[in-house]
Design an enzyme around this catalytic site. Structure first.
Site, short mmCIF file in Angstrom:
data_model
loop_
_atom_site.label_atom_id
_atom_site.label_comp_id
_atom_site.label_asym_id
_atom_site.label_seq_id
_atom_site.Cartn_x
_atom_site.Cartn_y
_atom_site.Cartn_z
N GLU A 16 0.83 -1.41 0.46
CA GLU A 16 0.44 0.17 -0.17
C GLU A 16 0.74 1.39 0.02
O GLU A 16 2.08 1.73 0.68
CB GLU A 16 -1.28 -0.26 1.20
N ASP A 17 0.12 1.75 -0.80
CA ASP A 17 1.12 3.39 -0.72
C ASP A 17 2.52 3.40 -0.39
O ASP A 17 3.61 3.80 -0.05
CB ASP A 17 0.77 4.46 0.44
N CYS A 55 -5.94 5.05 -4.46
CA CYS A 55 -5.82 3.91 -4.38
C CYS A 55 -7.05 3.29 -5.44
O CYS A 55 -6.79 2.02 -6.07
CB CYS A 55 -6.43 3.28 -2.97
N ASP A 240 0.11 -0.35 -4.97
CA ASP A 240 -0.59 0.14 -6.05
C ASP A 240 -1.18 1.45 -6.12
O ASP A 240 -1.41 2.13 -7.37
CB ASP A 240 -2.66 0.06 -5.23
N HIS A 241 0.22 2.13 -5.49
CA HIS A 241 0.80 3.65 -5.99
C HIS A 241 1.62 3.87 -5.38
O HIS A 241 2.64 3.55 -4.55
CB HIS A 241 -0.69 4.42 -5.89
#
Length: 550
Positions: A16-17, A55, A240-241
């Site tokens: 995540e992130d 997200c 995801d990014h």
């Protein structure tokens, strides 16, 4: 059933992130031994990018293989509700075209056991047809013997909110926190952010969170080893990014969209290699289908970067639209060297009111110093009250994307080339970008009501019954096929013969064959992305007489 010896298993590890702040990407401060070992056994992709720096739009493109702007998932938090902005046309689930599925349906139809543990965040509810198991206990270990698997594990604690507290941990049942390890004096704060003790503490905590994610990666890889699956499993690690810092998350600058991507495929992908190949996260789904040897539907907009259908790309594309409370429209295209950004609302300031982002320590430091008249140099970039209509950056010589080259005569050829690439992309894939969100929602939810999928009906076929009329609660004296049918265009059907409150739903791919004597009760639901699930349909069928093959 396809044997796992014929097709590889596939494990996705989603972070995540997370920007590529790993040792294998050259970060000397990172403590990522398990990820670095995975990289040493596989290939590191240095040019991997998300389709959006946030997200839900990004994850919608990953699970469908479609650009968010093509299917109406480009606004962040369509389920958003804020008492201070009741005028927004939310909450709603976007409704993609009828042919759009989660790509995992295609894998399940090929015999793969598909599991997700446990985040979805697709902008629409995760359909029953997407996964064999979806939740905190989902695991490849629950498959049938010899069945190949596609398993996804999502590590969530690198989320931006973990930099300012325990929000994610409290939300998901953990009250523990990561003990500080990284020395704040050793971190390098990006030049467009304030270099203060508070900023350094937040970034140091982020490194600690990445170390924790590394331990989670190590645990999953150890489980593969314990199960004797390491040599027949493709492992793909991604985020995801990019990282949850101001001017990173929610933005199409590299800090917001450049992500780690590591692939280990024993005997196929070169170990210890570094690839400069351009990859978009929209390519992940088609790549999995390519690896599995499954058919890749023509409508998918991603391109496989591995497997028997590998298709190199020249450009990656990213978007920014309404994120939470605030509208925006930014489009970006990047090749291996240059990034072109087009601001469709250049009169807008860079910083808009997005309530969630105001929790971030670095955001608070930006405003503290600005209001005190102490914010200087590149750290003032985000405080500009207007933006250039176009931005062009040489990402090799200017990795922080500080120096806008759009007006530089020396770069007009590259500017023109990337303008054309963006225009071509927009013509094909930016279907909803110019449509007001309220108008889009009206077309997807007529009258403001979420459409509902039509419930399945049951059609019985055998030598005495041609399947002309629906059947229910019937008895047959010979093997019988039960068709399931929903009148909703694009509907998929999940069914189960289990009883109880927690059945295992199977993907309906063809008539259910009843060949043995006895009663079979079939429960079925029809689903379509963005639609409300149908009512559950239930019917029982009895076969009497001797067993035989149909």
């Amino acid at each position: 059933m396809t044997s796992s010896t014929e097709r590889p298993n596939i494990l996705w590890i989603s972070l995540e992130d997370t920007s590529p702040r790993f040792g294998c990407y050259g970060d000397p401060l990172a403590r990522t031994p398990h990820i670095d070992k995975l990289a040493a056994e596989g290939t590191v992709y240095r040019n991997a990018f998300a389709t959006a720096g946030v997200c839900s739009p990004s994850r919608s493109s990953i699970i469908t293989g479609m650009y968010p702007t093509a299917i109406g998932t480009h606004h962040m938090r369509t389920e958003h509700t804020n008492p201070y902005t009741p005028e927004l046309p939310t909450p709603y689930f976007p409704v993609p075209p009828a042919y759009v599925k989660t790509f995992t349906e295609y894998l399940r139809a090929e015999g793969y056991f598909c599991t997700n543990n446990f985040k979805t965040d697709y902008q629409f509810a995760s359909p029953l047809t997407a996964w064999d198991e979806d939740g905190t206990s989902a695991h490849w270990r629950h498959r049938e013997p010899g069945q190949p698997f596609f398993a996804v594990f999502n590590h969530i604690y690198t989320h931006e909110s973990s930099m300012w507290g325990n929000l994610m941990r409290k939300s998901y049942g953990s009250s523990s926190d990561v003990s500080p390890v990284t020395d704040p004096d050793q971190v390098t704060v990006p030049p467009y952010l304030p270099d203060t003790p508070k900023s350094r503490a937040a970034l140091a905590k982020y490194y600690d969170l990445i170390e924790e994610a590394d331990r989670a990666v190590g645990a999953l890889l150890q489980q593969l080893e314990e199960d004797g699956l390491a040599e027949n499993t493709v492992v793909i690690l991604w985020s995801d990014h990019g990282e949850g810092l101001p001017r990173a998350k929610r933005w199409p600058y590299d800090a917001g969209i450049r992500v780690p991507l590591i692939v280990k495929w024993p005997g196929v992908v070169q170990a210890g290699a570094v690839s400069e190949q351009m990859v978009s996260l929209i390519d992940l789904g088609p790549t999995v289908l390519s690896i599995a040897g499954a058919a890749i539907p023509y409508h998918l907009q991603g391109q496989p970067f591995l497997g028997n259908r590998e298709e190199p790309r020249m450009y990656v594309y990213a978007t920014r639209d309404r994120y939470d409370e605030s509208y925006d429209m930014v489009r970006a295209v990047r090749d291996r060297r240059f990034k072109y950004i087009r601001n469709y609302d250049p009169q807008q300031p860079y910083l808009q009111w997005i309530k969630f982002s105001h929790h971030h320590p670095m955001f608070q430091e930006l405003w503290r110093l600005e209001l005190a008249g102490q914010l200087e140099g590149d750290a003032r970039i985000l405080m500009q009250t207007q933006r250039p209509a176009e931005e062009l950056y040489d990402c090799e010589s200017d990795p922080y994307e500080i120096h806008n080259l759009a007006a530089d005569p020396a770069y007009q050829a590259d500017l023109g080339r990337l303008r054309t690439a963006m225009d071509d992309w927009r013509m094909q894939y930016d279907v909803w970008g110019d449509v007001p969100e309220e108008q889009m929602v009206r077309s997807m939810w007529p009258g403001g009501i979420q459409p509902q999928t039509a419930a399945p009906i049951f059609i019985a076929i055998n030598s005495q019954n041609a399947g002309i009329e629906p059947a229910a609660q019937e008895t047959f004296d010979e093997p019988t096929a039960i068709w399931l049918h929903s009148a909703t265009q694009g509907a998929s059907i999940a069914y189960t013969t289990d009883e109880g409150e927690a059945p295992r739903w199977k993907l309906y791919t063809g008539p259910i064959r009843l060949v043995s004597s006895g009663r079979t009760t079939i429960r079925a639901k029809a689903v379509r992305l963005g639609y409300k699930d149908s009512e559950e349909a239930v019917s029982s069928f009895v076969i009497v007489g001797r067993s035989q093959n149909l």
